[in-house]
Design a protein around this motif. Structure first.
Motif, short mmCIF file in Angstrom:
data_model
loop_
_atom_site.label_atom_id
_atom_site.label_comp_id
_atom_site.label_asym_id
_atom_site.label_seq_id
_atom_site.Cartn_x
_atom_site.Cartn_y
_atom_site.Cartn_z
N THR A 7 -7.15 -48.81 21.74
CA THR A 7 -7.57 -48.44 23.24
C THR A 7 -8.29 -47.22 23.43
N ARG A 8 -8.18 -46.26 22.63
CA ARG A 8 -8.87 -44.98 22.68
C ARG A 8 -10.38 -45.26 22.47
N ILE A 15 -12.28 -50.93 28.99
CA ILE A 15 -11.39 -51.14 29.75
C ILE A 15 -10.94 -50.00 30.86
N HIS A 68 -3.77 -52.98 27.14
CA HIS A 68 -3.61 -52.17 28.51
C HIS A 68 -2.93 -52.93 29.48
N SER A 69 -3.07 -54.03 29.71
CA SER A 69 -2.51 -54.82 30.71
C SER A 69 -0.94 -55.18 30.76
N GLU A 97 -2.91 -47.18 20.02
CA GLU A 97 -3.53 -46.16 20.64
C GLU A 97 -4.95 -45.97 19.93
N LYS A 135 -11.70 -47.25 25.53
CA LYS A 135 -11.78 -46.47 26.70
C LYS A 135 -13.05 -45.69 26.79
N GLU A 174 0.91 -52.86 28.88
CA GLU A 174 1.44 -51.55 28.33
C GLU A 174 2.98 -51.39 28.59
N ALA A 210 -7.54 -54.78 23.02
CA ALA A 210 -7.56 -53.48 23.81
C ALA A 210 -6.98 -53.91 25.28
N LYS A 211 -7.81 -55.11 25.74
CA LYS A 211 -7.37 -55.19 27.30
C LYS A 211 -6.19 -55.69 27.48
#
Length: 350
Positions: free
Chosen positions: A341-342, A350, A283-284, A338, A345, A286, A279-280
């Protein structure tokens, strides 16, 4: 006897213009004009056998004098691009020791051995027919895995660096039983994480000979990493189990090791750790991932039947409607990332 997870051979998919533009943007296009078909012009070959006299399924190929001179020069230039940003000053110190050809598997690769004559150090790299699924797999590996991977594309040709390690099947046959109990626990942990990583990024067919075990010496212990080495089955199969190494019979010794060494709560912990790390990374990176998946959304890298099967299996696994509504493998990847990461989050990780 259980049914095999994979039955039909996967076709090769061409690289569309937006994908080639993406590869150029991120400096994945080779400046050396060599094609896979150039290497098919070999004049002869001999079978290669291992130290036990077993056929390796590789053949060493030979070229006529004129072809060999041109091919050798281009292969040295490719080495320079992969390892020293195209500095041709080093070419005079390089020698192409061997070119091997394998007819096993989908990609039918050539394996090239280049040696530095000053110190006798050598490296391998592979030349294959470019396939869109494999390119997406390599890019996602570079972005999301713990290890970087270097590759180049020229027209319909893919150049891939060699990934160092002990093939999983050989490791299980020869070294796993001699590992210490602590090492076995660490290997079990790494396989749980590897299994989770492959599942989330939909990298399929991780049978034992499609990944390597990498031992790393750290103070008074050996730490093991597991790396994929075959990216042909990125987002192709419809059966969700294909993307989970735990379901391949070739990985049975690893599954038994996990049962022996890890408690259920430890398995859950390691899965959560890997999801958090992924997930990190998503995100980084993206912007880059979004560009890649937007291209994948408009690309064809599987069959309609496989797409429909996979999206429904993922919907039943997650209860997320975005999987059910997916119109391509790219949309499935978007929904997967998604979803990951959702969830993290929501836990402020993250």
């Amino acid at each position: 006897m259980s049914e095999p997870l994979m039955v039909l051979k996967k076709p090769s998919y061409p690289l569309i213009k937006p994908l080639l533009s993406y590869l150029e943007r991120y400096e994945r296009i080779s400046k050396v004009s060599i094609f896979y078909d150039d290497l098919l012009r070999f004049a002869g070959s001999i079978n290669l056998y291992d130290k036990n006299g077993e056929d390796t399924l590789w053949t060493r190929v030979y070229y006529g004098e004129f072809d060999r001179e041109e091919i050798d020069l281009n292969l040295k230039k490719i080495y320079s691009l992969l390892h020293s940003d195209g500095n041709n000053d080093i070419i005079q110190y390089l020698n192409v020791d061997a070119i091997d050809f394998c007819t096993f598997g989908n990609s039918k690769p050539f394996r090239v051995k280049v040696r530095n004559i000053l110190n006798d150090n050598y490296v391998h790299f592979y030349i294959k027919k470019a396939d869109a699924s494999r390119i997406y797999g390599l890019e996602l590996e570079d972005i999301l895995s713990p290890d970087k991977i270097n590759f180049l594309v020229f027209g319909n040709t893919l150049i891939e660096e060699h990934i160092v390690g002990i093939p999983g099947d050989i490791f299980m046959e020869t070294l796993l039983h001699t590992s210490t109990e602590t090492e076995k626990s660490q290997i079990a942990k790494e396989f749980v994480k590897f299994n989770e990583r492959c599942m989330i990024r939909l990298l399929g067919d991780m049978r034992s000979y499609n990944y390597v075990i990498v031992p790393i010496h750290d103070f008074d212990q050996v730490v093991y990493r597991i790396r994929a080495i075959d990216f042909d089955q990125q987002c192709y199969e419809g059966n969700f189990k294909v993307y989970r190494p735990q379901f391949f019979k070739e990985n049975y010794p690893m599954i038994e090791l996990i049962k022996e060494k890890l408690e259920d709560r430890s398995v859950i912990q390691y899965k959560d750790e890997e999801r958090a790390i992924l997930a990190k990374r998503i995100h980084s990176a993206e912007t880059r991932i979004t560009k890649l998946l937007n291209i994948m959304c408009h690309d064809t890298i599987s069959t309609v039947e496989n797409l429909n099967q996979l999206k429904m299996e993922l919907y039943r696994y997650t209860n997320d409607m975005k999987f059910k509504n997916a119109k391509s493998m790219g949309h499935i990847m978007f929904a997967t990332f998604e979803f990951i990461t959702r969830n993290f989050k929501n836990t402020n990780l993250i």
